[in-house]
Scaffold this motif. Structure first.
Motif, PDB file in Angstrom:
ATOM      1  N   SER A  93       0.818  -1.214   0.000  1.00  0.00           N
ATOM      2  CA  SER A  93       0.000   0.000   0.000  1.00  0.00           C
ATOM      3  C   SER A  93       0.851   1.263   0.000  1.00  0.00           C
ATOM      4  O   SER A  93       0.464   2.267  -0.590  1.00  0.00           O
ATOM      5  N   CYS A 171      -9.963  -0.920   4.764  1.00  0.00           N
ATOM      6  CA  CYS A 171      -8.602  -0.522   4.380  1.00  0.00           C
ATOM      7  C   CYS A 171      -8.538   0.904   3.836  1.00  0.00           C
ATOM      8  O   CYS A 171      -7.474   1.530   3.868  1.00  0.00           O
ATOM      9  N   THR A 262      -3.447   3.026  -1.593  1.00  0.00           N
ATOM     10  CA  THR A 262      -3.921   1.975  -0.694  1.00  0.00           C
ATOM     11  C   THR A 262      -4.262   0.724  -1.491  1.00  0.00           C
ATOM     12  O   THR A 262      -4.968   0.793  -2.502  1.00  0.00           O
TER      13      THR A 262
END
Length: 427
Positions: A93, A171, A262
């Motif tokens: 990420s 997330c 991400t």
């Protein structure tokens, strides 16, 4: 596709994966049987990683991605497998060197194009179904079919199968949807208009309302932030021992693409061995024969038997109540209601539950007890044999052999660490 399995008991882990990969296109289908899907995660640490479903991440082979992580993770020694897995996802990420922003922008457009191809594929399916049903002139209904197709996917992104609201992925930070709209509104509209123009070339009478266009724009954003992986994704499986773990554990994730810095991901499965727990047998990807071996019955056959038993029971009730002498219409209706499909379904479910209890006691239970006490060598051989079952099934059936080739095998213990090996797929 592929077939993989993780076996764990209190002393060891065995991870096994086939080496087949299938590449398909509009006019070709090719299978190669020489792809590695199982690797050590960190040098000299008792933890392995497997990948399945998609062999690349944003155009980069997963083998390369894992190798780059392994180089920078040398010397790391986390307390748990869960910590290793989270560190790996974090590495993906927050890595502009591996995935620069301009590369993320291009991959985002590819991601949306894949989602719109799902719309096109579903639309073609519904059009063909309409043609076969001969329900009317397609020209007069093609716009309504497209509207239905888009709305169906829109609903799928908003709700789960049980009709509960589909949540957003944890997330992504709050406000990601707004950031996507600000950065990618133009490309999203262009891809949508390209889809509509392509379909219009095939179906000249197609018109698309503003409402449907807005739904497509929302679908593009939902495909990122919602807890759904309808696009191409990779399953990533971690298993082994952390520094403070006496017994092994396993974590698996679904990973899609890096967007706005991400990685789109969520944890898929999680298992931890304890002193009192039984063994873990966790298959991934194509697992039909593995589950059949473990349960003694193909699950598709079980569902078919359930449906046919329910149908037979309903026919028997209809015949008996319909032909019983001396019953008034009110009494017949009361009996029909008492033995409705829902009530019979509950009774048949209880019947199958008793079968499941017998099946576990006489078939699955003994297998689990045996695996729970296997030494590491035999545990690895068992894992490889389960992959061979899937491979053998495809070999003898008239289907593309999407499982096959040499089997990668890793056995992991706290004492000896991770030991890699290969086995032939021949039974």
């Amino acid at each position: 596709m592929t077939s993989e399995v993780v076996l764990m008991n209190r002393q060891a882990v065995a991870m096994a994966a086939d080496s087949a990969v299938t590449i398909s296109g509009p006019n070709y289908l090719k299978t190669y049987q020489s792809v590695d899907k199982l690797f050590p995660l960190v040098p000299d640490q008792p933890i392995g990683v497997m990948i399945y479903n998609n062999a690349e991440l944003m155009g980069m082979p997963w083998e390369t991605v894992i190798s780059v992580y392994r180089d920078q993770a040398a010397g790391k020694n986390f307390d748990t497998v869960d910590a290793y897995a989270r560190d790996f996802i974090s590495f993906l990420s927050n890595n502009p060197d591996l995935f620069p922003q301009d590369h993320q922008d291009r991959e985002f457009c590819k991601h949306i194009a894949v989602v719109m191809s799902i719309v096109a594929s579903d639309f073609d399916y519904h059009v063909e179904h309409f043609r076969q049903s001969q329900a009317g002139n397609l020209r007069d209904h093609v716009s309504a079919i497209f509207e239905f197709t888009v709305n169906q996917l829109y609903v799928d992104y908003r709700t789960n199968l049980d009709e509960s609201p589909r949540g957003e992925l944890a997330c992504f930070p709050r406000g990601t949807a707004d950031q996507i709209n600000r950065r990618y509104a133009g490309p999203i509209k262009e891809i949508i208009e390209s889809l509509i123009a392509s379909l219009h070339a095939d179906y000249g009478s197609l018109t698309v309302s503003e409402t449907t266009r807005r739904q497509l724009e929302e679908i593009a954003v939902f495909s990122v932030i919602k807890d759904a992986f309808f696009e191409h994704y990779t399953g990533v499986v971690f298993a082994g021992f952390g520094r403070r773990e006496t017994f092994p554990s396993m974590r698996s994730y679904l990973c899609s693409t890096v967007i706005m810095g991400t990685m789109k991901h969520r944890q898929d499965r999680s298992r931890d061995m304890t002193a009192d727990a039984g063994p873990v047998i966790q298959p991934f990807a194509q697992d039909r024969m593995i589950r059949t071996f473990l349960t003694g019955m193909d699950q598709g056959l079980r569902y078919f038997l359930f449906g046919e038993t329910l149908r037979l029971s309903m026919h028997l009730v209809t015949d008996v109540v319909g032909q019983a002498p001396g019953l008034s219409d009110e009494q017949r209706q009361r009996l029909f209601a008492q033995y409705s499909e829902n009530n019979l379904g509950a009774a048949i479910q209880a019947f199958f539950s008793s079968i499941d209890e017998y099946q576990f006691r006489s078939h699955t239970g003994p297998i689990l007890r045996a695996i729970g006490s296997l030494p590491k060598k035999e545990l690895g051989e068992t894992a490889a044999s389960l992959i061979k079952l899937n491979s053998f099934q495809q070999k003898v059936m008239h289907s593309v052999e999407t499982v096959g080739g040499p089997i990668s095998l890793a056995t992991i213990t706290r004492n000896e660490g991770l030991v890699m090996g290969k086995e032939r797929a021949d039974l």
